[in-house]
Design a protein around this motif. Structure first.
Motif, PDB file in Angstrom:
ATOM      1  N   GLU A  35       0.832  -1.200   0.000  1.00 35.12           N
ATOM      2  CA  GLU A  35       0.000   0.000   0.000  1.00 35.12           C
ATOM      3  C   GLU A  35       0.870   1.256   0.000  1.00 35.12           C
ATOM      4  N   ALA A  36       1.955   1.256   0.761  1.00 35.25           N
ATOM      5  CA  ALA A  36       2.847   2.412   0.761  1.00 35.25           C
ATOM      6  C   ALA A  36       3.457   2.638  -0.615  1.00 35.25           C
ATOM      7  N   SER A  37       3.799   1.553  -1.304  1.00 34.60           N
ATOM      8  CA  SER A  37       4.369   1.692  -2.653  1.00 34.60           C
ATOM      9  C   SER A  37       3.353   2.260  -3.622  1.00 34.60           C
ATOM     10  N   ARG A  38       2.099   1.797  -3.526  1.00 32.44           N
ATOM     11  CA  ARG A  38       1.062   2.337  -4.411  1.00 32.44           C
ATOM     12  C   ARG A  38       0.893   3.840  -4.199  1.00 32.44           C
ATOM     13  N   ARG A  39       0.905   4.287  -2.965  1.00 33.01           N
ATOM     14  CA  ARG A  39       0.728   5.713  -2.702  1.00 33.01           C
ATOM     15  C   ARG A  39       1.942   6.516  -3.162  1.00 33.01           C
ATOM     16  N   LEU A  40       3.128   5.935  -3.017  1.00 32.79           N
ATOM     17  CA  LEU A  40       4.313   6.629  -3.507  1.00 32.79           C
ATOM     18  C   LEU A  40       4.265   6.779  -5.019  1.00 32.79           C
ATOM     19  N   ARG A  41       3.839   5.740  -5.721  1.00 36.32           N
ATOM     20  CA  ARG A  41       3.760   5.822  -7.178  1.00 36.32           C
ATOM     21  C   ARG A  41       2.671   6.789  -7.619  1.00 36.32           C
ATOM     22  N   ALA A  42       1.593   6.879  -6.835  1.00 35.09           N
ATOM     23  CA  ALA A  42       0.543   7.848  -7.170  1.00 35.09           C
ATOM     24  C   ALA A  42       1.019   9.283  -6.977  1.00 35.09           C
ATOM     25  N   ASP A  43       1.896   9.519  -5.970  1.00 36.68           N
ATOM     26  CA  ASP A  43       2.381  10.871  -5.701  1.00 36.68           C
ATOM     27  C   ASP A  43       3.515  11.288  -6.631  1.00 36.68           C
ATOM     28  N   GLN A  44       4.204  10.337  -7.244  1.00 34.50           N
ATOM     29  CA  GLN A  44       5.389  10.696  -8.016  1.00 34.50           C
ATOM     30  C   GLN A  44       5.040  11.527  -9.244  1.00 34.50           C
ATOM     31  N   GLY A  45       3.763  11.406  -9.750  1.00 40.01           N
ATOM     32  CA  GLY A  45       3.377  12.226 -10.892  1.00 40.01           C
ATOM     33  C   GLY A  45       3.316  13.698 -10.554  1.00 40.01           C
ATOM     34  N   ARG A  46       3.099  14.030  -9.266  1.00 37.84           N
ATOM     35  CA  ARG A  46       2.969  15.425  -8.864  1.00 37.84           C
ATOM     36  C   ARG A  46       4.323  16.037  -8.503  1.00 37.84           C
ATOM     37  N   ASN A  47       5.154  15.277  -7.822  1.00 31.95           N
ATOM     38  CA  ASN A  47       6.422  15.861  -7.386  1.00 31.95           C
ATOM     39  C   ASN A  47       7.622  15.386  -8.199  1.00 31.95           C
ATOM     40  N   GLY A  48       7.412  14.477  -9.129  1.00 35.07           N
ATOM     41  CA  GLY A  48       8.485  14.028 -10.003  1.00 35.07           C
ATOM     42  C   GLY A  48       9.490  13.099  -9.357  1.00 35.07           C
ATOM     43  N   LYS A  49       9.329  12.771  -8.083  1.00 37.44           N
ATOM     44  CA  LYS A  49      10.262  11.886  -7.406  1.00 37.44           C
ATOM     45  C   LYS A  49       9.916  10.424  -7.708  1.00 37.44           C
ATOM     46  N   ARG A  50      10.935   9.634  -7.983  1.00 41.40           N
ATOM     47  CA  ARG A  50      10.705   8.211  -8.242  1.00 41.40           C
ATOM     48  C   ARG A  50      11.822   7.393  -7.598  1.00 41.40           C
ATOM     49  N   PRO A  51      11.707   7.087  -6.322  1.00 43.00           N
ATOM     50  CA  PRO A  51      12.737   6.255  -5.685  1.00 43.00           C
ATOM     51  C   PRO A  51      12.648   4.813  -6.191  1.00 43.00           C
ATOM     52  N   TYR A  52      13.750   4.107  -6.083  1.00 43.40           N
ATOM     53  CA  TYR A  52      13.828   2.697  -6.473  1.00 43.40           C
ATOM     54  C   TYR A  52      13.382   1.872  -5.263  1.00 43.40           C
ATOM     55  N   ILE A  53      12.196   1.227  -5.388  1.00 46.92           N
ATOM     56  CA  ILE A  53      11.599   0.521  -4.256  1.00 46.92           C
ATOM     57  C   ILE A  53      11.940  -0.967  -4.355  1.00 46.92           C
ATOM     58  N   VAL A  54      12.504  -1.482  -3.278  1.00 48.11           N
ATOM     59  CA  VAL A  54      12.900  -2.892  -3.208  1.00 48.11           C
ATOM     60  C   VAL A  54      12.088  -3.557  -2.109  1.00 48.11           C
ATOM     61  N   ALA A  55      11.378  -4.633  -2.471  1.00 43.22           N
ATOM     62  CA  ALA A  55      10.576  -5.367  -1.484  1.00 43.22           C
ATOM     63  C   ALA A  55      11.482  -6.275  -0.665  1.00 43.22           C
ATOM     64  N   LEU A  56      11.352  -6.204   0.648  1.00 47.76           N
ATOM     65  CA  LEU A  56      11.985  -7.163   1.554  1.00 47.76           C
ATOM     66  C   LEU A  56      10.896  -8.155   1.946  1.00 47.76           C
ATOM     67  N   THR A  57      10.942  -9.346   1.404  1.00 50.05           N
ATOM     68  CA  THR A  57       9.826 -10.266   1.590  1.00 50.05           C
ATOM     69  C   THR A  57      10.316 -11.624   2.050  1.00 50.05           C
ATOM     70  N   ALA A  58       9.590 -12.174   3.016  1.00 49.65           N
ATOM     71  CA  ALA A  58       9.819 -13.555   3.437  1.00 49.65           C
ATOM     72  C   ALA A  58       8.813 -14.491   2.797  1.00 49.65           C
ATOM     73  N   SER A  59       7.937 -13.953   1.952  1.00 51.63           N
ATOM     74  CA  SER A  59       6.935 -14.781   1.288  1.00 51.63           C
ATOM     75  C   SER A  59       7.566 -15.446   0.078  1.00 51.63           C
ATOM     76  N   ALA A  60       7.247 -16.722  -0.106  1.00 48.38           N
ATOM     77  CA  ALA A  60       7.843 -17.481  -1.208  1.00 48.38           C
ATOM     78  C   ALA A  60       6.839 -17.812  -2.291  1.00 48.38           C
ATOM     79  N   LEU A  61       5.574 -17.438  -2.101  1.00 50.70           N
ATOM     80  CA  LEU A  61       4.572 -17.755  -3.104  1.00 50.70           C
ATOM     81  C   LEU A  61       4.610 -16.729  -4.227  1.00 50.70           C
ATOM     82  N   GLU A  62       4.404 -17.195  -5.437  1.00 50.44           N
ATOM     83  CA  GLU A  62       4.578 -16.343  -6.612  1.00 50.44           C
ATOM     84  C   GLU A  62       3.559 -15.220  -6.644  1.00 50.44           C
TER      85      GLU A  62
END
Length: 794
Positions: A703-730
């Motif tokens: 959810e945080a990533s979705r909101r960041l991507r929605a805001d990037q159109g307004r402020n032009g910022k686009r950080p490189y987001i890396v998921a830290l996940t312990a989930s192994a399901l595709e």
């Protein structure tokens, strides 16, 4: 002489007339009215005329000799018998046909009587003409009480309204119909007023100039009951599968979270000053953690395969890099045993293929791992060759026309303990070991080979095994993949132009497989090669043939090992300056005194690119090589590019692990505890990379990533987001990609994984700074799928 009178019988007593009257009386009534009757009557009149003519002739003739009278009498009798015989034949034939019709009608009636399907015959107006016992049992009506009544009596009112029109249209059009309903069923109405689902097939026929309808009706109650049970069973199975998936996801997360601390902190601790005893304890912890992670991955993979939820990817890859990377994983395990690990890839095998390199490597890792585990001395060799009789070119999975398919055979052979013939049937069974003693001694879940078999089957091949107890085992499998003419992305560096053409090379190795592989490589580069099986043989050859340009020597050999051979050569003035390259199955770390005898020291399994560069350096022709972190290194070199990193992790232990690893890589990240704090931190400062834990309280990482991507159109910022996940399901990782995450690092965290993902982040950020990039949207499934494929989401 007067002519004697021949008595002429009176008309009423004439034999012909009597036969004609008898025939008329015996002939069936229809025959006398049939056109054949006229023909028969004409024939009788002709016979009577002939008989009368004979009588008249005889009356005028004198007495005849006896033989002539006998002849005339025979002729008269024959004339009389002909119509009689014809009439008798016709009569018998008719009786036979009548009997056959009666028997057929009896058989038909018996069949209809015992049939469990209802048979209803109606006229074209829908009046019932026949109603068999099966129809009586379905609808509850007696045949005598319903014959002559309308067929609509057997249909509910809502169906009967349009039934008359249907029958009229059917009588005018088609001759058969499977049903009067889309699902081949319609409701029927019983005598007691209850409804019954029935399947109905209708056909029409012409009988005696009249049109009849024949309907075969079957009670569909049992079928619908079975269908309802199957539907409920399917829904239950889907519910169970969802519950199983949720359980696996939760189990994976819960187990990987503490394992992250065990493996990550042991890596950090191993990089500190430790006593030998402490280092041994740390290595034991790391090994046990890796073993536990392997078991967990096997169980998760097997569960996904059982549920049919594994889909193969289709991406270009470098085959040699795939094989070599699988062998690299087992160098630490093979070194204490001094096992020779080797890879032999035939020259006609394509370098670049298209397929699921991760799953292919998984099969190789499982089979090589078993080979190393069950082999105490000797060698483990991976051979790849092309199978003749390839399939014709077809459309590849990527949609590219004209891509050739190549069938490859992989063989993984060892010199281990082997498998008894009576135990072969247990190999590919789930949770099964060859025997309980093997399981206790060597460990394992018994799932590795079962997983390999299913993955190979998904790739269109099959896996086989040959083994001799005490001598070794060979596993082989085949796969069919598209061959690509262009290099694959991230494939191994292309070999520099060889300057070995015409050079004389000496290979000294007691292992015949290694000698063969090295000789083939060197010959392929244009060198002239002589191979020796030991140090003593090499000394004899050098005395006879003089010095070559370079010698490649194995370290571990019987009688005279590589170090002793090098010392002998250095002590002899004739061979003191001979360039020597050492190959060691115990790794690149050798004693300084031994290293000083050689120009280069390489660890087995030696890669062609490494060997070629080493030979160029040895012969005085350096080759520029880009720096690539070694997979086995705990801490690769720090990145030159500075990055502003934000770490989002709610678990304090995981924070400690990630901070420690990042600090060892040269970074000082900012730390927040949930998704809301991420949004607030991004508003206050600019970050290049956000390491985002997926599962966090308040607001998770997706959810945080979705909101960041929605805001990037307004402020032009686009950080490189890396998921830290312990989930192994595709599906979990696919959801991360669709939420706008650029990459992922699986837990447990490792320094090498972090180094690689940060390297990719540097490349991506540099590419963005050179030009604009279209903004992806969370709802754009195509862009998210392309992004997940490009970044290697598994």
């Amino acid at each position: 002489m007067p002519t004697p009178e021949i008595p002429v019988p009176p008309p009423g007593r004439c034999p012909v007339t009597q036969v004609s009257r008898l025939a008329t009386r015996l002939a069936p009534a229809p025959l006398t009215r049939h056109p054949v009757a006229s023909l028969f009557g004409g024939l009788l009149l002709l016979i009577v005329a002939c008989e009368g003519l004979i009588m008249l002739v005889l009356a005028r003739l004198p007495s005849l000799p006896p033989w002539q009278e006998a002849l005339v009498d025979s002729l008269s009798l024959a004339l009389l018998l002909c119509p009689a015989l014809w009439l008798l034949t016709r009569y018998l034939a008719r009786r036979i046909r009548t009997t056959e019709h009666e028997q057929l009608a009896a058989r038909t009636a018996a069949i209809l009587a015992i049939s469990t399907d209802g048979v209803i015959v109606t006229d074209e107006r829908g009046r019932i003409l026949e109603f068999n016992r099966g129809a009586e049992q379905i609808f509850g009506y007696a045949s005598a009480g319903i014959v002559g009544r309308s067929i609509n009596l057997l249909l509910p009112e809502r169906v009967a309204r349009g039934h008359d029109e249907y029958l009229r249209g059917f009588a005018r059009g088609a001759t058969t119909a499977r049903s009067m309903h889309d699902r081949n069923t319609l409701p029927g109405l019983r005598q007691d007023g209850s409804e019954v689902p029935v399947e109905i097939s209708i056909a029409k026929a012409e009988v005696d100039g009249a049109t009849i309808m024949v309907a075969v009706v079957r009670d569909a109650t049992q079928r619908q009951r079975i269908e309802d049970e199957l539907r409920r069973a399917k829904e239950h199975a889907e519910t169970t599968a969802r519950a199983k998936s949720e359980f696996l996801a939760n189990m994976s997360h819960e187990i990987r979270t503490p394992m992250n601390a065990v493996i990550g902190l042991s890596d950090l601790l191993a990089d500190t000053e430790l006593t030998p005893e402490q280092r041994d304890y740390i290595e034991t912890i790391r090994t046990s953690g890796d073993a536990l992670l392997t078991i967990l991955n096997d169980i998760l993979d097997f569960s996904k395969l059982e549920a049919g939820r594994v889909e193969l990817e289709h991406q270009p890859f470098d085959l040699r890099h795939c094989v070599e990377s699988a062998l690299d994983l087992f160098v630490p395990a093979a070194a204490p045993k001094r096992l020779d690990l080797a890879a032999s890839i035939e020259d006609d095998v394509p370098a670049t293929l298209e397929g699921d390199v991760t799953r292919l490597r998984q099969v190789l890792v499982n089979l090589v791992g078993n080979a190393v585990k069950f082999t105490e001395a000797g060698e483990v060799v991976v051979r790849v060759r092309r199978i003749a009789g390839e399939p014709a070119p077809r459309e590849a999975a990527t949609g590219t026309l004209g891509v050739d398919q190549v069938t490859l055979q992989f063989e993984i052979s060892d010199t281990g303990i082997g498998i008894p013939a009576e135990r072969m049937d247990r190999l590919f069974k789930s949770f099964s070991q060859v025997d309980a003693g093997t399981a206790r001694r060597y460990g394992g879940t018994g799932l590795g080979l079962a997983i390999c078999q299913r993955l190979v089957s998904m790739m269109g091949g099959r896996i086989q095994v040959e083994s001799t107890p005490g001598r070794g085992t060979t596993f082989s499998f085949s796969v069919t993949l598209p061959e690509l003419p262009l290099p694959a992305p991230n494939c191994s560096d292309p070999l520099p132009e060889s300057l070995l053409a015409g050079r004389r090379m000496l290979v000294v190795d007691d292992n015949p497989t290694n000698r063969l592989i090295l000789s083939r490589l060197l010959i392929g580069w244009g060198a002239r090669v002589h191979a020796c099986a030991g140090g003593a043989e090499a000394i004899v050859h050098l005395r006879r043939s003089g010095n070559p340009d370079c010698a490649i020597v194995d370290l571990h050999m019987p009688d005279l090992d590589g170090a002793e051979l090098a010392s002998h050569l250095r002590a002899d003035p004739r061979t003191a300056g001979l360039p020597l390259v050492l190959l060691s199955s115990s790794g690149p770390h050798v004693e300084p005194a031994v290293r000083g005898l050689f120009s280069e020291v390489l660890a087995k399994p030696v890669k062609p690119a490494q060997l070629l560069r080493a030979l160029h350096r040895t012969l005085g022709e350096p080759v520029v090589q880009r720096s690539v972190p070694v997979a086995g290194d705990a801490f690769p070199p720090q990145l030159a590019s500075p990055l502003r990193i934000l770490l989002a992790e709610d678990n304090l232990v995981n924070q400690k692990v990630a901070l420690g690893l990042l600090q060892r890589l040269g970074y000082r990240p900012a730390v927040v505890g949930d998704g809301r704090e991420v949004l607030e931190a991004v508003r206050l400062a600019d970050y290049d990379v956000i390491l985002m834990d997926v599962q966090m309280p308040e607001m998770d990482g997706r959810e945080a990533s979705r909101r960041l991507r929605a805001d990037q159109g307004r402020n032009g910022k686009r950080p490189y987001i890396v998921a830290l996940t312990a989930s192994a399901l595709e599906e979990d990782r696919a959801q991360c990609a669709s939420a706008g995450m650029d990459d992922f690092v699986p837990k447990p965290l490792r320094a090498v994984d972090l180094h690689q993902v940060l390297s990719r982040a540097v490349d991506a950020l540099n590419a963005r700074s050179r030009g604009p990039e279209p903004t992806p949207h969370a709802h754009d499934s195509d862009s998210s799928h392309a992004r997940s494929s490009r970044l290697g989401w598994q």
